[in-house]
Design a protein around this motif. Structure first.
Motif, short mmCIF file in Angstrom:
data_model
loop_
_atom_site.label_atom_id
_atom_site.label_comp_id
_atom_site.label_asym_id
_atom_site.label_seq_id
_atom_site.Cartn_x
_atom_site.Cartn_y
_atom_site.Cartn_z
N PRO A 29 8.42 -54.03 -58.13
CA PRO A 29 8.56 -55.33 -58.83
C PRO A 29 10.01 -55.78 -58.92
N TRP A 30 10.17 -57.09 -59.13
CA TRP A 30 11.47 -57.72 -59.30
C TRP A 30 11.59 -58.21 -60.73
N ILE A 31 12.82 -58.23 -61.24
CA ILE A 31 13.08 -58.74 -62.59
C ILE A 31 14.28 -59.67 -62.54
N THR A 32 14.32 -60.62 -63.47
CA THR A 32 15.44 -61.56 -63.56
C THR A 32 16.55 -60.94 -64.41
N VAL A 33 17.78 -60.97 -63.89
CA VAL A 33 18.89 -60.34 -64.59
C VAL A 33 20.06 -61.29 -64.82
N GLY A 34 20.01 -62.49 -64.25
CA GLY A 34 21.13 -63.42 -64.41
C GLY A 34 20.82 -64.77 -63.83
N SER A 35 21.84 -65.61 -63.80
CA SER A 35 21.69 -66.97 -63.27
C SER A 35 21.90 -66.96 -61.76
N PRO A 36 21.06 -67.65 -61.01
CA PRO A 36 21.22 -67.69 -59.55
C PRO A 36 22.44 -68.50 -59.15
N LEU A 37 22.85 -68.33 -57.90
CA LEU A 37 23.97 -69.10 -57.38
C LEU A 37 23.55 -70.56 -57.19
N LYS A 38 24.50 -71.45 -57.33
CA LYS A 38 24.22 -72.86 -57.05
C LYS A 38 23.95 -73.02 -55.55
N ASP A 39 23.18 -74.04 -55.20
CA ASP A 39 22.76 -74.22 -53.81
C ASP A 39 23.95 -74.30 -52.86
N GLY A 40 24.97 -75.08 -53.25
CA GLY A 40 26.13 -75.22 -52.38
C GLY A 40 26.85 -73.91 -52.14
N VAL A 41 27.00 -73.11 -53.21
CA VAL A 41 27.66 -71.81 -53.08
C VAL A 41 26.80 -70.87 -52.25
N LEU A 42 25.49 -70.93 -52.44
CA LEU A 42 24.59 -70.06 -51.70
C LEU A 42 24.67 -70.31 -50.21
N VAL A 43 24.56 -71.59 -49.79
CA VAL A 43 24.57 -71.87 -48.36
C VAL A 43 25.94 -71.57 -47.76
N LYS A 44 26.99 -71.77 -48.52
CA LYS A 44 28.34 -71.48 -48.01
C LYS A 44 28.52 -69.97 -47.79
N GLN A 45 28.10 -69.15 -48.76
CA GLN A 45 28.24 -67.71 -48.64
C GLN A 45 27.33 -67.16 -47.54
N ALA A 46 26.13 -67.73 -47.43
CA ALA A 46 25.20 -67.26 -46.41
C ALA A 46 25.75 -67.53 -45.01
#
Length: 627
Positions: free
Chosen positions: A374-391
């Motif tokens: 199982p997965w659990i939530t532990v924090g706030s996700p990255l913003k979309d712009g930061v996510l696509v840039k890092q990816a």
């Protein structure tokens, strides 16, 4: 004059084999007892000839015991074990005057390690791989471990090898004394620390000079003696305790470098790899992920590759703490300037898991990111712009990821999903509405320069077009489309598949159409991409039929319309091939009849598709109209 009766009783025949492999019993000496009834007694002839083996016995006399290995001795019994070196087994220490040591290759009476604890050559025999290796080592010498050429080994090197063997044997003996609890006299050891200090002035070496009375510890009982022995043993191995000031300041985050100045000299947190692995395992078991990260970033080790493998898990440990931004940066930036970044070594599956964690703010509950569960939530996700840039930076830093279609499909799938994640780890796809054409053109115009900066610069700012507060999902997906297009233009020959990239768009067909339209600008790229899709469809017919069954006729209709209505005839062939698969497998497509209604509603039958496309669509619709 014949022998007396007593002499007859003591007579025997000795057969000696010079090849142990040919002996059925594995012995070097075989005794034949004449007292046992044999052909010699029955025939009572002076000469007996064995016709099968051509053996003629003409004379017998009392046997003379020849030199033999201890395990072949007929006087003293021998017990075989694979690698027992603690003490003599049974009566293995007993010898006759012709017993030889299997390891030393000399008389057992002359072997200095015949009964020495932790060596015990008396237990050696030729049926054990351990003892065979010991024999080979003794014959060839310790210098074999250095891979030296025989011509390079002179008298001085051989002398050094002898001293090294002697040291290894003495160390084994002393360690055995420790195990049995024997008292060890105090000794003064030379200081080998840097800087080198006089004897008695180095705190590290002082622990080696302590007089430890092991028998008194044994009187305390096993538990109490271990409490005293283990810390002393760890100190002698330079393993600092958990409450050591340097280690505690590192774990608490008060010391990020792992070094401090003590009495005018620098002291480093330097440990062996097994110690580091044990500390990490214990901290992870306690879920102290922040401490694990601080420790791995500060500790030093001679085994650089082993430490690097442990540090590659730092981004995952940071995700477990909910610090996803630091985790994304840790993938791209090494702990020190001499190492390469973790992004160079992650796999396509790890790439997908990291993006899923960044997108949703959730992590798998296991100790490893690849463990199912199982997965659990532990924090706030990255913003979309930061996510696509890092990816995209991850893809640009790893060629194997960049040329892997699974990574691009993972990126598109993640960007087209919500940030809500089920406990099972399943994402929820989004059906994004097609943004205005002006908006699409603006994002595409800004994407070219942005992608080039992501390849070469560390800090890159996103243009306003991609930071749109209302269309940020759509903007990021368009940016990914532009990145896929660039990849196809440059690295299409390395690509092994494209269908999974097309399927990753889900219901966002407008974004897939945007990609296909841009491919038509390069004829060879268009043809190469279409050929990849057709090959994938042909190889995965059964898989696609199951997938379409789950997705339903609405998705299949949209998929067909997308390709059948393309202005380029080469792209239309994908739609025609898909339609043929469905037509040939109608018994597996109960939803196929609903496609007719979709085609009618979309006006597909009346579009100027060209002769081939128009004919196949009409043929498909007529099949169901006649039913």
């Amino acid at each position: 004059m014949g022998p007396s009766k007593r002499e007859e009783k003591e007579q025997s025949i000795i057969l000696i084999s010079d090849d142990e492999a040919e002996s059925t019993l594995g012995n070097s000496v075989l005794l034949v007892d004449p007292l046992e009834k044999s052909a010699l007694e029955e025939e009572k002839s002076e000469e007996v000839v064995d016709e099968e083996c051509e053996l003629m016995v003409t004379f017998c006399k009392q046997a003379k015991v020849m030199p033999h290995a201890r395990y072949d001795c007929t006087i003293h019994p021998f017990e075989r074990m694979e690698c027992d070196t603690c003490s003599p087994l049974g009566k293995n220490a007993d010898i006759c005057n012709q017993c030889y040591c299997y390891i030393c290759d000399k008389l057992a009476s002359e072997c200095q390690n015949w009964t020495t604890p932790s060596l015990c050559h008396c237990n050696a025999h030729n049926k054990s791989k351990f003892w065979k290796d010991q024999r080979d080592f003794a014959l060839a010498g310790v210098l074999v471990m250095f891979n030296l050429d025989l011509t390079d080994i002179d008298a001085d090197l051989r002398h050094g090898g002898s001293l090294l063997i002697k040291f290894i044997q003495e160390l084994s003996v002393e360690y055995n004394k420790y195990l049995v609890g024997e008292r060890m006299p105090p000794t003064q050891h030379e200081c080998f620390c840097l800087p080198k200090l006089p004897p008695g002035q180095c705190n590290i070496c002082r622990s080696r000079n302590m007089e430890i009375v092991y028998k008194s510890w044994q009187n305390l009982g096993h538990t109490d003696s271990l409490k005293l022995a283990v810390p002393c043993l760890l100190q002698s191995l330079n393993v600092v305790p958990w409450d050591h000031v340097l280690l505690t300041t590192v774990l608490k985050g008060q010391n990020v470098t792992g070094q401090r100045t003590q009495k005018g000299r620098k002291v480093f947190l330097w440990e062996t790899l097994p110690v580091i692995e044990a500390r990490v395992e214990k901290l992870v078991d306690k879920k102290n992920y922040k401490e694990v990260v601080r420790y791995l970033r500060a500790v030093k080790c001679n085994d650089t590759k082993g430490l690097r493998d442990l540090r590659d898990k730092i981004p995952f440990y940071l995700c477990k703490t909910g610090d996803f931004l630091d985790a994304a940066h840790s993938l791209l930036f090494p702990v020190n300037s001499l190492a390469c970044c973790t992004a160079c070594r992650i796999t396509p599956f790890q790439f997908e898991v990291y993006l899923k964690m960044f997108r949703t703010g959730s992590v798998p509950t296991g100790k490893d990111m690849l463990e199912p569960g199982p997965w659990i939530t532990v924090g706030s996700p990255l913003k979309d712009g930061v996510l696509v840039k890092q990816a995209l930076k991850l893809l640009y830093n790893n060629v194997s990821l960049y040329r892997n279609p699974k990574c691009w499909s993972s990126l598109i799938m993640i960007l087209g999903s919500s940030n809500f994640l089920e406990k099972s780890g399943h994402l929820h796809p989004l059906s994004l509405k097609e943004p205005p054409l002006d908006f699409q053109k603006g994002v595409l115009a800004a994407s070219g320069g942005l992608l080039e900066e992501l390849k070469s610069k560390i800090n890159v700012s996103l243009p306003p077009a991609i930071l749109s507060p209302h269309l940020h999902h759509e903007a990021c997906l368009i940016l990914a489309v532009q990145a896929v297009q660039q990849m196809l233009f440059c690295d299409l020959p390395y690509l092994t598949s494209f269908l999974e990239i097309a399927l990753a768009f889900g219901n966002n067909f407008w974004a897939l159409r945007l990609l296909l339209d841009h491919l038509s600008y390069e004829e060879h790229v268009l043809h190469g991409t279409v050929n990849l899709i057709l090959r994938d469809l042909n190889r995965q017919k059964a898989t696609m039929l199951k997938l379409w069954q789950n997705l339903g006729p609405q998705y299949v209709g949209e998929f067909l319309c997308l390709f059948l209505t393309c202005r380029h005839k080469k792209m239309q062939s994908i739609g025609l091939f898909t339609l043929n698969i469905i037509t040939e497998n109608l018994h597996m497509c109960p939803w196929a009849k609903h496609l007719c209604n979709f085609f009618h509603n979309a006006g597909l039958r009346h579009l100027p598709l060209g002769t081939a496309a128009h004919h196949e669509v009409s043929k498909f619709i007529n099949i169901f109209e006649k039913l």
